[in-house]
Design a protein around this motif. Structure first.
Motif, short mmCIF file in Angstrom:
data_model
loop_
_atom_site.label_atom_id
_atom_site.label_comp_id
_atom_site.label_asym_id
_atom_site.label_seq_id
_atom_site.Cartn_x
_atom_site.Cartn_y
_atom_site.Cartn_z
N SER A 141 -6.42 -0.40 -2.55
CA SER A 141 -5.73 -0.81 -1.32
C SER A 141 -4.42 -1.54 -1.60
O SER A 141 -3.67 -1.81 -0.68
N THR B 24 -10.14 -2.93 -1.95
CA THR B 24 -10.92 -1.75 -1.61
C THR B 24 -10.46 -0.60 -2.49
O THR B 24 -9.25 -0.37 -2.64
N THR C 175 -16.24 4.66 -1.45
CA THR C 175 -15.38 3.51 -1.19
C THR C 175 -16.15 2.26 -1.58
O THR C 175 -17.29 2.07 -1.15
N THR D 162 -15.72 -2.11 -2.32
CA THR D 162 -14.90 -3.31 -2.16
C THR D 162 -15.33 -4.33 -3.19
O THR D 162 -16.52 -4.62 -3.33
#
Length: 180
Positions: free
Chosen positions: A59, A74, A127, A129
């Motif tokens: 991210s 992320t 995905t 985090t």
């Protein structure tokens, strides 16, 4: 190579625990060393012809932290391998990183692992985090985090030619508070 760096060795005499003047900092009851093959848990090798390849995007392309702060990053990972990524024993595939200084010198190779919540088949995307704290770094300065996947007991994906994702990190000192 096994090195121990003792920051403040002390003698038993200084501690009033005997007459021994030698500066000591660590004691062993038992120390057993073995090769990685001998000490590893039983493993099931990757199938012949297995490929290790991942696409990793984040991210952000850089991170700035003040001492004491944390940041959430992320990551989107694409499984370009022939293996399904599973984070279950005996040889899970996990996401992790290496900590380097600004010049690329390795500071800490093995770091916490992030598991996949479910298996990721070839061609699928995951995905994840990660929360990273400034306490991960030795102090204020410039660093790099090199993100990769690891097939525990087998290999890091980069060792098989998969690209890693490097994110530069700046850690700054927290200024002491004062009123304006």
């Amino acid at each position: 190579l096994l090195e121990f760096h003792i920051p403040k060795p002390t003698s038993p005499a200084d501690l009033k625990q005997g007459d021994d003047p030698r500066q000591l900092g660590i004691g062993f009851i038992k120390l057993q060393l073995a090769t990685a093959e001998a000490s590893a848990a039983p493993s099931s090798p990757a199938p012949a012809g297995a490929t290790y390849a991942a696409g990793i995007a984040a991210s952000t392309d850089r991170l700035e932290l003040k001492q004491g702060d944390t940041a959430a990053l992320t990551f989107t990972l694409i499984n370009h391998s022939t293996l399904t990524w599973r984070s279950d024993p005996p040889n899970p595939i996990n996401f992790s990183y290496h900590l380097l200084d600004r010049d690329g010198k390795m500071l800490k190779y093995d770091n916490p692992r992030t598991v996949f919540p479910q298996p990721i088949a070839p061609g699928q995307t995951a995905t994840l985090t990660l929360k990273l704290g400034a306490d991960l770094f030795p102090g204020p300065g410039q660093y790099r985090l090199d993100f990769d996947l690891v097939h525990e007991g087998q290999t890091w994906f980069a060792e098989k030619g998969s690209p890693t994702l490097t994110i530069p990190v700046t850690v700054t000192a927290r200024k002491s508070g004062g009123s304006r």
